[in-house]
Design a protein around this motif. Structure first.
Motif, short mmCIF file in Angstrom:
data_model
loop_
_atom_site.label_atom_id
_atom_site.label_comp_id
_atom_site.label_asym_id
_atom_site.label_seq_id
_atom_site.Cartn_x
_atom_site.Cartn_y
_atom_site.Cartn_z
N GLN A 75 13.69 13.84 -7.39
CA GLN A 75 13.71 13.32 -6.03
C GLN A 75 13.74 11.80 -6.02
O GLN A 75 14.41 11.18 -5.18
N TRP A 76 13.02 11.19 -6.95
CA TRP A 76 12.98 9.73 -7.01
C TRP A 76 14.37 9.15 -7.28
O TRP A 76 14.82 8.23 -6.59
N PHE A 77 15.05 9.70 -8.26
CA PHE A 77 16.36 9.17 -8.62
C PHE A 77 17.46 9.62 -7.65
O PHE A 77 18.55 9.05 -7.68
N ALA A 78 17.16 10.58 -6.81
CA ALA A 78 18.08 10.94 -5.73
C ALA A 78 17.91 10.02 -4.53
O ALA A 78 18.67 10.13 -3.55
N GLY A 79 16.93 9.12 -4.59
CA GLY A 79 16.70 8.20 -3.49
C GLY A 79 15.92 8.78 -2.35
O GLY A 79 15.91 8.22 -1.25
N ASN A 80 15.24 9.90 -2.58
CA ASN A 80 14.46 10.55 -1.53
C ASN A 80 13.01 10.09 -1.57
O ASN A 80 12.48 9.81 -2.66
N PRO A 81 12.34 10.01 -0.43
CA PRO A 81 10.91 9.65 -0.43
C PRO A 81 10.10 10.65 -1.25
O PRO A 81 10.39 11.85 -1.24
N VAL A 82 9.09 10.14 -1.94
CA VAL A 82 8.29 10.98 -2.83
C VAL A 82 6.83 11.00 -2.40
O VAL A 82 6.25 12.07 -2.24
N TYR A 83 6.23 9.83 -2.23
CA TYR A 83 4.80 9.77 -1.92
C TYR A 83 4.53 10.33 -0.53
O TYR A 83 5.14 9.94 0.46
N GLY A 84 3.60 11.29 -0.50
CA GLY A 84 3.25 11.93 0.75
C GLY A 84 4.23 13.00 1.17
O GLY A 84 4.01 13.68 2.18
N VAL A 85 5.31 13.18 0.41
CA VAL A 85 6.33 14.18 0.73
C VAL A 85 6.38 15.25 -0.36
O VAL A 85 6.36 16.45 -0.07
N VAL A 86 6.47 14.83 -1.62
CA VAL A 86 6.52 15.75 -2.75
C VAL A 86 5.11 16.06 -3.20
O VAL A 86 4.32 15.15 -3.50
N ASP A 87 4.78 17.32 -3.26
CA ASP A 87 3.44 17.75 -3.63
C ASP A 87 3.11 17.31 -5.06
O ASP A 87 3.89 17.52 -5.99
N GLY A 88 1.94 16.68 -5.22
CA GLY A 88 1.47 16.28 -6.54
C GLY A 88 1.97 14.93 -7.00
O GLY A 88 1.64 14.51 -8.12
N ALA A 89 2.74 14.22 -6.20
CA ALA A 89 3.30 12.92 -6.62
C ALA A 89 2.25 11.84 -6.41
O ALA A 89 2.05 11.35 -5.29
N VAL A 90 1.56 11.46 -7.47
CA VAL A 90 0.49 10.45 -7.38
C VAL A 90 0.63 9.36 -8.43
O VAL A 90 -0.21 8.47 -8.52
N TYR A 91 1.70 9.40 -9.22
CA TYR A 91 1.83 8.43 -10.31
C TYR A 91 2.55 7.17 -9.83
O TYR A 91 3.33 7.21 -8.87
N PRO A 92 2.30 6.03 -10.47
CA PRO A 92 2.90 4.76 -10.01
C PRO A 92 4.42 4.79 -10.13
O PRO A 92 4.99 5.61 -10.88
N PRO A 93 5.11 3.91 -9.41
CA PRO A 93 6.57 3.93 -9.42
C PRO A 93 7.18 3.89 -10.82
O PRO A 93 8.13 4.62 -11.11
N ALA A 94 6.66 3.04 -11.70
CA ALA A 94 7.25 2.90 -13.04
C ALA A 94 7.22 4.20 -13.82
O ALA A 94 8.06 4.42 -14.70
N ALA A 95 6.27 5.08 -13.52
CA ALA A 95 6.17 6.34 -14.26
C ALA A 95 7.44 7.16 -14.15
O ALA A 95 7.83 7.85 -15.11
N LEU A 233 10.21 -2.22 -15.37
CA LEU A 233 10.25 -0.78 -15.08
C LEU A 233 9.89 -0.51 -13.61
O LEU A 233 10.51 0.34 -12.95
N THR A 234 8.88 -1.22 -13.13
CA THR A 234 8.48 -1.06 -11.74
C THR A 234 9.59 -1.52 -10.79
O THR A 234 9.88 -0.85 -9.78
N ALA A 235 10.23 -2.66 -11.11
CA ALA A 235 11.32 -3.16 -10.25
C ALA A 235 12.48 -2.17 -10.21
O ALA A 235 13.07 -1.94 -9.14
N LEU A 236 12.81 -1.56 -11.35
CA LEU A 236 13.88 -0.56 -11.37
C LEU A 236 13.51 0.64 -10.50
O LEU A 236 14.35 1.17 -9.76
N ALA A 237 12.25 1.06 -10.60
CA ALA A 237 11.81 2.21 -9.80
C ALA A 237 11.85 1.90 -8.31
O ALA A 237 12.31 2.72 -7.50
N VAL A 238 11.39 0.74 -7.94
CA VAL A 238 11.36 0.36 -6.52
C VAL A 238 12.77 0.29 -5.96
O VAL A 238 13.02 0.68 -4.80
N ALA A 239 13.72 -0.19 -6.77
CA ALA A 239 15.10 -0.33 -6.30
C ALA A 239 15.74 1.01 -5.97
O ALA A 239 16.73 1.06 -5.22
N LEU A 240 15.19 2.10 -6.48
CA LEU A 240 15.77 3.42 -6.25
C LEU A 240 15.24 4.10 -4.99
O LEU A 240 15.75 5.16 -4.60
N GLN A 241 14.25 3.50 -4.36
CA GLN A 241 13.62 4.12 -3.18
C GLN A 241 14.03 3.41 -1.90
O GLN A 241 14.27 2.20 -1.89
#
Length: 268
Positions: A75-95, A233-241
């Motif tokens: 979901q993250w790499f598809a550009g879809n919201p994850v936090y609060g939407v995907v069950d169990g998603a609690v890890y930092p963006p870089a993960a 790594l964090t900047a790359l992750a943020v750019a995908l959301q």
């Protein structure tokens, strides 16, 4: 001539001490061999139980955590919201960026096999580092140190439900080995920082290990490189959301700070 009685007594005591030391060494060697044999049996049993459950749906809990991580990464790499939407998603963006090589480019069934292989590879890395850290020429003592990585319960649990604890421990240990046990070197520092940053896919486990390593190194460059790699790594992750960085981190902190209830008597 019978020799000086005091001198003979000292020689006798020394001989007795040597015989006692040899007997103790032999007994300790037997004990070490028995423990190594026990570790081998325990490791075989744990792997035989956990591996099939990771790659096949043999139980309800088979690859339970891995399913969560796989869905989050997809979901993250598809550009879809994850936090609060995907069950169990609690890890930092870089993960999610760190996990992509394991879970982002394969169908789930194939990713299960890759996760199994990389978990075992991580355990091998831990075993080799542990064996190398034992300052002895006795191969049985080295086997004892190495066998703990395979016989300990965390490996079984990580394999069974697809947790990333073994990966985290391996990354942190490899980073520590590169930085602490060798002379300063720019390339080695870079790889060590990369390993430490990768271990921070799960900061609740890795952060104390990373901080302890950087304190033990007592050099500024490894700390700067580790922070820089994790920032990239964090900047790359943020750019995908779709959300901006501030909103994204607020969403993450909101879900990461939620209290997790005790489930079936086992606290998270």
């Amino acid at each position: 001539m019978s020799g000086h009685p005091v001198r003979r007594s000292a020689i006798t005591r020394a001989a007795e001490s040597m015989r006692a030391a040899a007997a103790n060494t032999e007994r300790s060697g037997i004990v070490v061999r028995l423990v190594v044999a026990y570790l081998a049996i325990a490791a075989a049993g744990r792997l035989a139980y956990a591996l099939p459950r990771l790659v096949y749906d043999l139980e309800e809990w088979s690859a339970w955590d891995l399913r969560y991580r796989y869905n989050e990464v997809q979901q993250w790499f598809a550009g879809n919201p994850v936090y609060g939407v995907v069950d169990g998603a609690v890890y930092p963006p870089a993960a999610h960026v760190i996990l992509w090589p394991f879970l982002g480019w394969l169908p789930f069934d194939a990713a299960r096999w890759l996760w199994a292989g990389t978990t075992l590879a991580a355990a091998v890395a831990l075993a080799l580092i542990a064996a190398a850290a034992i300052r002895t020429a006795d191969p049985w003592q080295r086997l004892l140190a190495a066998g703990l990585a395979f016989a300990a319960y965390p490996l079984q649990q990580s394999l069974f439900i697809g947790q990333m604890g073994v990966h985290v421990a391996a990354f942190a240990t490899i980073g520590a080995a590169l930085l602490v046990r060798n002379r300063p070197d720019a390339v080695r520092d870079g790889f060590g920082a990369l390993a430490l940053a990768a271990s921070l896919m799960k900061p609740t486990v890795a952060l104390p290990l990373v901080v302890a390593t950087l304190i033990g190194v007592r050099r500024v460059r490894p700390a700067i490189l580790t922070i820089a790699v994790y920032a990239v790594l964090t900047a790359l992750a943020v750019a995908l959301q779709p959300a901006g960085p501030i909103a994204l981190f607020r969403e993450w902190l909101a879900v990461a700070g939620d209290r997790v209830p005790v489930l079936e008597g086992v606290p998270n």
